[in-house]
Write a protein that holds these residues in place. Structure first.
Motif, PDB file in Angstrom:
ATOM      1  N   ASP A 171       0.790 -33.938  10.929  1.00 31.61           N
ATOM      2  CA  ASP A 171      -0.222 -34.775  10.442  1.00 31.61           C
ATOM      3  C   ASP A 171       0.106 -35.135   8.993  1.00 31.61           C
ATOM      4  O   ASP A 171      -0.603 -36.125   8.486  1.00 31.61           O
ATOM      5  CB  ASP A 171      -1.539 -33.675  10.207  1.00 31.61           C
ATOM      6  CG  ASP A 171      -2.091 -33.166  11.491  1.00 31.61           C
ATOM      7  OD1 ASP A 171      -1.705 -34.183  12.476  1.00 31.61           O
ATOM      8  OD2 ASP A 171      -2.855 -32.375  11.606  1.00 31.61           O
ATOM      9  N   VAL A 172       0.993 -34.483   8.284  1.00 33.15           N
ATOM     10  CA  VAL A 172       1.282 -35.026   6.901  1.00 33.15           C
ATOM     11  C   VAL A 172       2.317 -35.823   6.909  1.00 33.15           C
ATOM     12  O   VAL A 172       2.070 -36.920   5.957  1.00 33.15           O
ATOM     13  CB  VAL A 172       1.955 -33.784   6.288  1.00 33.15           C
ATOM     14  CG1 VAL A 172       2.407 -34.182   4.669  1.00 33.15           C
ATOM     15  CG2 VAL A 172       0.928 -32.606   5.906  1.00 33.15           C
ATOM     16  N   VAL A 173       3.102 -36.190   7.756  1.00 31.65           N
ATOM     17  CA  VAL A 173       4.185 -37.228   7.914  1.00 31.65           C
ATOM     18  C   VAL A 173       3.991 -38.205   8.949  1.00 31.65           C
ATOM     19  O   VAL A 173       4.829 -39.153   9.155  1.00 31.65           O
ATOM     20  CB  VAL A 173       5.328 -36.379   7.817  1.00 31.65           C
ATOM     21  CG1 VAL A 173       5.654 -35.598   6.781  1.00 31.65           C
ATOM     22  CG2 VAL A 173       5.621 -35.689   9.274  1.00 31.65           C
ATOM     23  N   ALA A 174       2.818 -38.148   9.686  1.00 29.48           N
ATOM     24  CA  ALA A 174       2.639 -39.334  10.644  1.00 29.48           C
ATOM     25  C   ALA A 174       2.712 -40.680  10.309  1.00 29.48           C
ATOM     26  O   ALA A 174       3.465 -41.302  10.929  1.00 29.48           O
ATOM     27  CB  ALA A 174       1.364 -38.963  11.343  1.00 29.48           C
ATOM     28  N   PRO A 175       2.390 -41.031   9.067  1.00 28.81           N
ATOM     29  CA  PRO A 175       2.585 -42.287   8.723  1.00 28.81           C
ATOM     30  C   PRO A 175       4.134 -42.801   8.467  1.00 28.81           C
ATOM     31  O   PRO A 175       4.617 -43.804   8.803  1.00 28.81           O
ATOM     32  CB  PRO A 175       1.854 -42.696   7.408  1.00 28.81           C
ATOM     33  CG  PRO A 175       0.765 -41.524   7.647  1.00 28.81           C
ATOM     34  CD  PRO A 175       1.474 -40.363   8.178  1.00 28.81           C
ATOM     35  N   ARG A 176       4.774 -41.834   7.977  1.00 26.47           N
ATOM     36  CA  ARG A 176       6.157 -42.104   7.698  1.00 26.47           C
ATOM     37  C   ARG A 176       6.829 -42.082   8.871  1.00 26.47           C
ATOM     38  O   ARG A 176       7.869 -42.732   9.065  1.00 26.47           O
ATOM     39  CB  ARG A 176       6.520 -40.936   6.699  1.00 26.47           C
ATOM     40  CG  ARG A 176       8.390 -41.123   6.443  1.00 26.47           C
ATOM     41  CD  ARG A 176       8.678 -40.534   5.169  1.00 26.47           C
ATOM     42  NE  ARG A 176      10.158 -40.577   5.022  1.00 26.47           N
ATOM     43  CZ  ARG A 176      11.145 -39.695   5.309  1.00 26.47           C
ATOM     44  NH1 ARG A 176      10.524 -38.491   6.046  1.00 26.47           N
ATOM     45  NH2 ARG A 176      12.389 -39.962   5.119  1.00 26.47           N
TER      46      ARG A 176
END
Length: 304
Positions: free
Chosen positions: A268-273
């Motif tokens: 959830d924290v790194v999904a965009p990256r």
């Protein structure tokens, strides 16, 4: 595709191997001036003159070998690279024209105006690649799979919180000065062993800017400090002080305050990256696949 590599290498060797006999790029450039009237290659009937290849080659040489020296190994690899690059460029420009990709206007400075044709072609290729990339899509499931199979890209490295007492020594100082500062540092470490506060001693003795914060450098990770300091800290336990060590700036005493182990960031924290990285990879793959298809379907003659 009709790509005569034997003839290609023979012709390119005439150009590039000349570099072996000259000490500078300028000398090599002068040596090939007499060859610029020949046809270097045809790509789907479109001619690449030796003059065009010469300019393309010399631009590449100046960018990659700006020091002016080219080894035999570099020559061999570079001539093949540039041969493929100029053919690929023509293939992509041809495909862009077929697809009606144009750039209406580009901004030019005084220097750029001298190379307007090349700059327009560069702009067309950039636009073509962007359009090709925009067509690439990835699903949430694919992003999650990418995250799972590339955990190292989303893992926060181990971090350590370190404190420092630095006794500076001018770089031009005599060895006696260095020795005196080492004795001072050893005196400080003895006080630490007797239970005196590292922060208090840093405020009193350290010449580093961190002294106001009691020597606290905050959290850092491997590679932010010199290799020998990294190793020194790696061998410490939290709350342990190191023996004095020489640095370029002087003599230092380090203390490991806290160690935080590496941690895999949640999806959830790194999904965009993760999505951005996967899209980047997929877009490059799509571009490479297009090139392979264009090469396979092309009628290419080199050195005829």
């Amino acid at each position: 595709m009709n790509f005569n590599y034997a003839q290609a290498m023979k012709l390119i060797s005439k150009l590039v191997l000349l570099f072996a006999f000259f000490s500078s790029v300028d000398a090599a450039e002068n040596a090939v001036e007499s060859m610029v009237g020949d046809v270097f290659a045809t790509v789907n009937g479109e001619v690449i003159s030796t003059a065009e290849f010469h300019e393309f080659l010399m631009t590449g040489v100046r960018q990659k070998f700006y020091h002016g020296k080219i080894t035999a190994e570099e020559q061999a690899a570079f001539r093949s690279e540039m041969m493929q690059s100029i053919v690929d460029r023509v293939l992509l420009l041809q495909e862009a024209r077929k697809r009606g990709i144009v750039v209406k206007a580009i901004s030019l400075d005084n220097e750029g105006a001298q190379h307007v044709a090349q700059l327009k072609e560069d702009a067309v290729l950039d636009r073509f690649k962007a359009i090709k990339g925009e067509a690439v899509r990835v699903t949430t499931q694919e992003v999650k799979a990418y995250y799972a199979s590339n955990a190292e890209k989303f893992t926060r490295p181990e971090q350590v919180r370190v404190s420092l007492i630095l006794l500076t020594v001018p770089p031009y100082a005599a060895s006696e000065t260095w020795q005196n500062r080492l004795v001072e540092a050893e005196t400080i470490t003895e006080k630490l062993k007797r239970g005196e506060s590292f922060a208090s001693l840093a405020i009193k003795h350290s010449d580093h800017e961190s002294s106001k914060a009691g020597g606290d450098l905050g959290f850092i990770h491997a590679g932010m400090l010199a290799a020998d300091v990294d190793q020194l800290i790696k061998d410490l336990s939290p709350g342990e002080n190191a023996a004095p060590i020489y640095l370029l700036q002087g003599v230092a005493v380090f203390r490991l305050e806290e160690r935080v182990k590496e941690k895999l960031n949640s999806y959830d924290v790194v999904a965009p990256r993760a999505r951005d990285l996967l899209l980047r990879d997929r877009r490059e793959q799509a571009w490479d696949k297009l090139l392979v298809q264009l090469r396979a379907a092309a009628d290419i003659h080199v050195g005829q």
